[in-house]
Enzyme design. Structure first.
Site, PDB file in Angstrom:
ATOM      1  N   ILE A 298      70.926  59.238  33.684  1.00  0.00           N
ATOM      2  CA  ILE A 298      69.929  58.857  34.690  1.00  0.00           C
ATOM      3  C   ILE A 298      69.254  57.541  34.288  1.00  0.00           C
ATOM      4  O   ILE A 298      68.977  56.681  35.125  1.00  0.00           O
ATOM      5  CB  ILE A 298      68.888  59.989  34.881  1.00  0.00           C
ATOM      6  CG1 ILE A 298      69.619  61.278  35.273  1.00  0.00           C
ATOM      7  CG2 ILE A 298      67.860  59.617  35.941  1.00  0.00           C
ATOM      8  CD1 ILE A 298      68.750  62.523  35.250  1.00  0.00           C
TER       9      ILE A 298
ATOM     10  N   LEU B  79      71.358  56.383  20.936  1.00  0.00           N
ATOM     11  CA  LEU B  79      72.810  56.494  21.188  1.00  0.00           C
ATOM     12  C   LEU B  79      73.378  57.835  20.716  1.00  0.00           C
ATOM     13  O   LEU B  79      74.577  57.951  20.464  1.00  0.00           O
ATOM     14  CB  LEU B  79      73.579  55.320  20.536  1.00  0.00           C
ATOM     15  CG  LEU B  79      73.162  53.920  20.995  1.00  0.00           C
ATOM     16  CD1 LEU B  79      73.918  52.846  20.221  1.00  0.00           C
ATOM     17  CD2 LEU B  79      73.417  53.744  22.502  1.00  0.00           C
TER      18      LEU B  79
ATOM     19  N   LEU C  27      63.286  58.006  18.439  1.00  0.00           N
ATOM     20  CA  LEU C  27      61.849  58.200  18.684  1.00  0.00           C
ATOM     21  C   LEU C  27      61.197  59.132  17.656  1.00  0.00           C
ATOM     22  O   LEU C  27      59.970  59.217  17.595  1.00  0.00           O
ATOM     23  CB  LEU C  27      61.604  58.733  20.099  1.00  0.00           C
ATOM     24  CG  LEU C  27      62.044  57.827  21.257  1.00  0.00           C
ATOM     25  CD1 LEU C  27      61.700  58.482  22.595  1.00  0.00           C
ATOM     26  CD2 LEU C  27      61.405  56.454  21.173  1.00  0.00           C
TER      27      LEU C  27
ATOM     28  N   SER D 281      61.911  68.242  34.919  1.00  0.00           N
ATOM     29  CA  SER D 281      63.009  69.008  35.519  1.00  0.00           C
ATOM     30  C   SER D 281      62.468  70.171  36.346  1.00  0.00           C
ATOM     31  O   SER D 281      61.440  70.767  36.006  1.00  0.00           O
ATOM     32  CB  SER D 281      63.880  69.557  34.388  1.00  0.00           C
ATOM     33  OG  SER D 281      64.733  70.556  34.870  1.00  0.00           O
TER      34      SER D 281
ATOM     35  N   THR E 175      63.508  72.901  36.216  1.00  0.00           N
ATOM     36  CA  THR E 175      63.587  74.078  35.354  1.00  0.00           C
ATOM     37  C   THR E 175      62.184  74.631  35.039  1.00  0.00           C
ATOM     38  O   THR E 175      62.048  75.813  34.746  1.00  0.00           O
ATOM     39  CB  THR E 175      64.390  73.738  34.071  1.00  0.00           C
ATOM     40  OG1 THR E 175      64.684  74.925  33.372  1.00  0.00           O
ATOM     41  CG2 THR E 175      63.654  72.812  33.148  1.00  0.00           C
TER      42      THR E 175
ATOM     43  N   TYR F 134      65.077  73.990  25.782  1.00  0.00           N
ATOM     44  CA  TYR F 134      65.178  72.692  26.464  1.00  0.00           C
ATOM     45  C   TYR F 134      64.179  72.657  27.629  1.00  0.00           C
ATOM     46  O   TYR F 134      63.377  71.739  27.756  1.00  0.00           O
ATOM     47  CB  TYR F 134      66.599  72.444  26.999  1.00  0.00           C
ATOM     48  CG  TYR F 134      66.602  71.509  28.178  1.00  0.00           C
ATOM     49  CD1 TYR F 134      66.390  70.151  28.001  1.00  0.00           C
ATOM     50  CD2 TYR F 134      66.730  72.002  29.490  1.00  0.00           C
ATOM     51  CE1 TYR F 134      66.313  69.301  29.089  1.00  0.00           C
ATOM     52  CE2 TYR F 134      66.662  71.153  30.580  1.00  0.00           C
ATOM     53  CZ  TYR F 134      66.451  69.806  30.373  1.00  0.00           C
ATOM     54  OH  TYR F 134      66.354  68.975  31.460  1.00  0.00           O
TER      55      TYR F 134
ATOM     56  N   LYS G 137      60.377  70.522  28.316  1.00  0.00           N
ATOM     57  CA  LYS G 137      59.945  69.714  29.476  1.00  0.00           C
ATOM     58  C   LYS G 137      58.578  70.180  29.956  1.00  0.00           C
ATOM     59  O   LYS G 137      57.715  69.376  30.310  1.00  0.00           O
ATOM     60  CB  LYS G 137      60.968  69.826  30.615  1.00  0.00           C
ATOM     61  CG  LYS G 137      62.290  69.151  30.327  1.00  0.00           C
ATOM     62  CD  LYS G 137      62.147  67.639  30.300  1.00  0.00           C
ATOM     63  CE  LYS G 137      63.402  66.918  29.883  1.00  0.00           C
ATOM     64  NZ  LYS G 137      63.216  65.482  29.649  1.00  0.00           N
TER      65      LYS G 137
ATOM     66  N   PHE H  70      65.756  67.878  40.529  1.00  0.00           N
ATOM     67  CA  PHE H  70      66.545  69.060  40.840  1.00  0.00           C
ATOM     68  C   PHE H  70      67.925  68.857  40.174  1.00  0.00           C
ATOM     69  O   PHE H  70      67.961  68.694  38.971  1.00  0.00           O
ATOM     70  CB  PHE H  70      66.493  69.372  42.339  1.00  0.00           C
ATOM     71  CG  PHE H  70      65.170  70.078  42.637  1.00  0.00           C
ATOM     72  CD1 PHE H  70      63.955  69.411  42.508  1.00  0.00           C
ATOM     73  CD2 PHE H  70      65.128  71.436  42.916  1.00  0.00           C
ATOM     74  CE1 PHE H  70      62.732  70.083  42.662  1.00  0.00           C
ATOM     75  CE2 PHE H  70      63.922  72.111  43.081  1.00  0.00           C
ATOM     76  CZ  PHE H  70      62.732  71.429  42.955  1.00  0.00           C
TER      77      PHE H  70
ATOM     78  N   ASP I 109      70.477  81.804  34.790  1.00  0.00           N
ATOM     79  CA  ASP I 109      70.652  81.181  36.112  1.00  0.00           C
ATOM     80  C   ASP I 109      69.808  81.923  37.163  1.00  0.00           C
ATOM     81  O   ASP I 109      69.747  83.152  37.157  1.00  0.00           O
ATOM     82  CB  ASP I 109      72.118  81.229  36.548  1.00  0.00           C
ATOM     83  CG  ASP I 109      72.947  80.111  35.931  1.00  0.00           C
ATOM     84  OD1 ASP I 109      72.357  79.178  35.354  1.00  0.00           O
ATOM     85  OD2 ASP I 109      74.186  80.175  36.022  1.00  0.00           O
TER      86      ASP I 109
HETATM   87  C1  UD1 Z   1      70.958  73.230  34.448  1.00  0.00           C
HETATM   88  C2  UD1 Z   1      69.909  73.776  33.527  1.00  0.00           C
HETATM   89  C3  UD1 Z   1      68.605  73.049  33.770  1.00  0.00           C
HETATM   90  C4  UD1 Z   1      68.808  71.558  33.589  1.00  0.00           C
HETATM   91  C5  UD1 Z   1      69.922  71.067  34.491  1.00  0.00           C
HETATM   92  C6  UD1 Z   1      70.243  69.630  34.150  1.00  0.00           C
HETATM   93  C7  UD1 Z   1      70.494  76.129  33.096  1.00  0.00           C
HETATM   94  C8  UD1 Z   1      70.110  77.553  33.301  1.00  0.00           C
HETATM   95  N1  UD1 Z   1      69.737  75.205  33.719  1.00  0.00           N
HETATM   96  O1  UD1 Z   1      70.599  73.527  35.788  1.00  0.00           O
HETATM   97  O2  UD1 Z   1      67.648  73.523  32.858  1.00  0.00           O
HETATM   98  O3  UD1 Z   1      67.624  70.863  33.881  1.00  0.00           O
HETATM   99  O4  UD1 Z   1      71.110  71.836  34.283  1.00  0.00           O
HETATM  100  O5  UD1 Z   1      71.147  69.109  35.055  1.00  0.00           O
HETATM  101  O6  UD1 Z   1      71.433  75.823  32.404  1.00  0.00           O
HETATM  102  N2  UD1 Z   1      78.071  76.740  37.422  1.00  0.00           N
HETATM  103  C9  UD1 Z   1      79.274  77.423  37.424  1.00  0.00           C
HETATM  104  N3  UD1 Z   1      80.217  77.085  36.510  1.00  0.00           N
HETATM  105  C10 UD1 Z   1      80.031  76.092  35.578  1.00  0.00           C
HETATM  106  C11 UD1 Z   1      78.797  75.390  35.577  1.00  0.00           C
HETATM  107  C12 UD1 Z   1      77.840  75.751  36.508  1.00  0.00           C
HETATM  108  O7  UD1 Z   1      79.484  78.315  38.241  1.00  0.00           O
HETATM  109  O8  UD1 Z   1      80.930  75.859  34.757  1.00  0.00           O
HETATM  110  C13 UD1 Z   1      77.051  77.071  38.424  1.00  0.00           C
HETATM  111  C14 UD1 Z   1      75.770  77.622  37.824  1.00  0.00           C
HETATM  112  O9  UD1 Z   1      75.819  79.012  37.734  1.00  0.00           O
HETATM  113  C15 UD1 Z   1      74.733  77.125  38.828  1.00  0.00           C
HETATM  114  C16 UD1 Z   1      75.323  75.864  39.428  1.00  0.00           C
HETATM  115  O10 UD1 Z   1      76.704  75.890  39.092  1.00  0.00           O
HETATM  116  O11 UD1 Z   1      74.608  78.051  39.846  1.00  0.00           O
HETATM  117  C17 UD1 Z   1      74.707  74.622  38.863  1.00  0.00           C
HETATM  118  O12 UD1 Z   1      74.762  74.692  37.450  1.00  0.00           O
HETATM  119  P1  UD1 Z   1      74.352  73.458  36.512  1.00  0.00           P
HETATM  120  O13 UD1 Z   1      75.029  72.226  36.966  1.00  0.00           O
HETATM  121  O14 UD1 Z   1      74.564  73.880  35.091  1.00  0.00           O
HETATM  122  O15 UD1 Z   1      72.807  73.262  36.825  1.00  0.00           O
HETATM  123  P2  UD1 Z   1      71.589  74.310  36.713  1.00  0.00           P
HETATM  124  O16 UD1 Z   1      71.995  75.545  36.038  1.00  0.00           O
HETATM  125  O17 UD1 Z   1      70.973  74.411  38.051  1.00  0.00           O
END
Ligand code: UD1
Length: 342
Positions: free
Chosen positions: A14, A35, A61, A127, A129, A152, A156, A181, A301
Site C-alpha cells: 500500500i 526492507l 523503526l 485496519s 480488523t 497483529y 493496530k 477493509f 474469520d
Molecule cells: C485478513 C486479516 C486481517 C488483515 C487483512 C489484511 C484474518 C482473520 N484477517 O483479512 O486482520 O487486516 O487480512 O489484508 O486473517 N480465504 C479463503 N482461502 C484463502 C484465503 C482467504 O477462502 O486461501 C477467504 C477468507 O476466509 C476470507 C476471505 O477469503 O473470507 C478474505 O480473506 P483474506 O484475504 O485473508 O482477508 P481477511 O481475512 O478479511
C-alpha cells in the site's frame, strides 16, 4: 516549494501505491523502510511510473537513534504517513512479542522522534480488523471496536489508542487513522503490486498464484457461513483508490480542516463480495479456470465485513471508484508480470 512527506514502509504494497499518488500530487516524498517485507527496486518502478525518484533511507523503526539521526539531517517534513508494520496474521499468533515489538515499539519511536523534531501531522495505516465480528452492518466508525483475534490486529487497535492519547495530550499534534477493509489490485502500469513472501495468507494473491501454477489449489475456508452462498463476505477495495484516499487525508491535515485532532475513517467501497463471487469474477475476467476446494473454516474469520464509507466521502471528498473487475484484472496482470509471463 513542494511539501515534504515522510512515508514509513513506502516500499511495501500500500505504501508504494501511495508514494506514486503523492508524487503525482506534487509532494516530495522520502521513504524509510527496513526492507523486511519489500524490495528496494520498487523505488525504480516508482520512478518509471512518475518520472521522479523518491528519496530512500533504509531504517528499522525499532532503532530510535536511527530515526532521530534521519530527522536531524533531513529537515522540513510536514507530515508522516506510517505504513511500516508486520502484517501476517498467523505469524503474529505464533510470535506475538515480535509483532508488538515491531508494530508498537516502531510506532512509539517514530512518534517520540516526530515530537522532538516538531512533525505534528500523522496518517496511520489501520485496519477493519479492529471491529472484530461487528454487531451491525455496514460498519461505520461509530461501531464499537473489539479485541481483534490476532496480535497483529490488536497491534493496530493499541496503536490507534496510543495515537489518540498523544492527540489528547498535545493539541499541536493531528492524526487521521485510516481503517482499510480488504485492499487488493495493483497499479495500472503493472509495475508495482503486492509481493507476499512465502505462502500468501490473503485471498487475492492466493488466487493469482494458484492460477499461474505456483500453488496447486485454493482452499476456500468454509461454505457454511450465514451468507448468500455460505462463504464469507468482504469489502474489497482497489489499492489505487486506497492510495488516493491517503492523499486526500493528507490534504485535510495540512489544510487544518479537521474537526478534532484525532479522526478515524473507514476506507472501503461499501459493497461486499463473497469468496465464491470473487472466484467466479476472477474466472470471468481472466478466462482462467481456478482449481479450488471447499475446506473447513479458518479460525478468526468473521462471516461478513463491509464498510459504511460515507464518512470518508463527506470529510475527504473521496469515494472508491474502481470495480471488482478492475481490481482482479490488475492483480492478474501484476502476477503475470512478476512471473515474467507477460
Ligand atoms: C485478513 C486479516 C486481517 C488483515 C487483512 C489484511 C484474518 C482473520 N484477517 O483479512 O486482520 O487486516 O487480512 O489484508 O486473517 N480465504 C479463503 N482461502 C484463502 C484465503 C482467504 O477462502 O486461501 C477467504 C477468507 O476466509 C476470507 C476471505 O477469503 O473470507 C478474505 O480473506 P483474506 O484475504 O485473508 O482477508 P481477511 O481475512 O478479511
Amino acid at each position: 516549494m513542494k511539501k515534504k512527506i515522510l512515508v514509513t514502509g513506502g516500499c511495501g504494497y500500500i505504501g508504494s501505491h501511495t508514494v506514486v499518488s503523492l508524487i503525482e500530487n506534487n509532494f516530495e516524498v522520502t521513504i524509510i523502510d527496513d526492507l523486511s517485507n519489500s524490495q528496494e527496486d520498487v523505488i525504480d518502478s516508482i520512478k518509471e511510473i512518475t518520472g521522479i525518484k523518491p528519496n530512500f533511507l533504509k531504517c528499522d523503526l525499532k532503532n530510535k537513534d536511527h530515526i532521530d539521526n534521519i530527522l536531524k539531517y533531513h529537515k522540513g517534513f510536514e507530515a508522516i504517513i506510517h505504513f511500516a508494520a508486520h502484517k501476517a496474521v498467523g505469524e503474529s499468533v505464533q510470535n506475538p512479542l515480535m509483532y508488538y515489538q515491531n508494530n508498537l515499539t516502531g510506532l512509539i519511536n517514530l512518534l517520540v522522534c516526530a515530537q522532538k523534531y516538531n512533525i505534528n501531522n500523522l496518517i496511520f495505516s489501520s485496519s477493519a480488523t479492529v471491529y472484530g465480528n461487528p454487531e451491525s452492518l455496514p460498519i461505520s466508525e461509530k461501531n464499537k471496536t473489539q479485541r481483534p483475534s490476532s496480535p497483529y490486529g490488536n497491534s493496530k487497535k493499541v496503536a490507534e489508542e496510543i495515537i489518540e492519547d498523544l492527540a489528547t495530550a498535545s493539541k499541536d499534534f493531528s492524526a487521521i487513522s485510516l481503517r482499510y477493509f480488504n485492499p487488493i489490485g495493483a497499479h495500472k502500469s503493472g509495475l508495482i503490486g503486492e509481493l507476499p513472501t512465502g505462502i500468501p495468507n490473503n485471498l487475492m494473491p492466493y488466487i493469482t498464484q494458484t492460477a499461474i501454477g505456483l500453488r496447486e489449489k485454493l482452499m476456500v475456508f468454509g461454505n457454511d457461513y450465514p451468507t448468500k452462498d455460505g462463504t464469507p463476505i468482504r469489502d474489497y477495495i482497489h489499492v489505487e483508490d486506497l492510495a488516493d484516499a491517503h492523499v486526500k487525508a493528507l490534504s485535510r491535515l495540512l489544510n487544518k480542516s479537521q474537526e478534532t485532532n484525532f479522526e478515524i475513517m473507514n476506507l472501503g467501497t461499501g459493497n461486499g463480495f463473497s469468496v465464491l463471487e470473487v472466484i467466479k469474477t476472477f474466472e470471468e475476467v481472466t478466462q482462467q479456470k481456478l482449481n479450488y476446494e471447499i475446506t473447513q473454516r479458518r479460525s478468526g474469520d468473521v462471516p461478513k465485513l463491509y464498510a459504511d464509507a460515507k464518512l470518508a466521502e463527506e470529510k475527504l471528498n473521496w469515494k472508491a471508484e474502481r470495480t471488482l473487475n478492475e481490481m482482479i484484472k490488475s492483480s492478474w496482470i501484476w502476477e503475470q508480470k512478476v512471473r515474467k509471463q507477460l
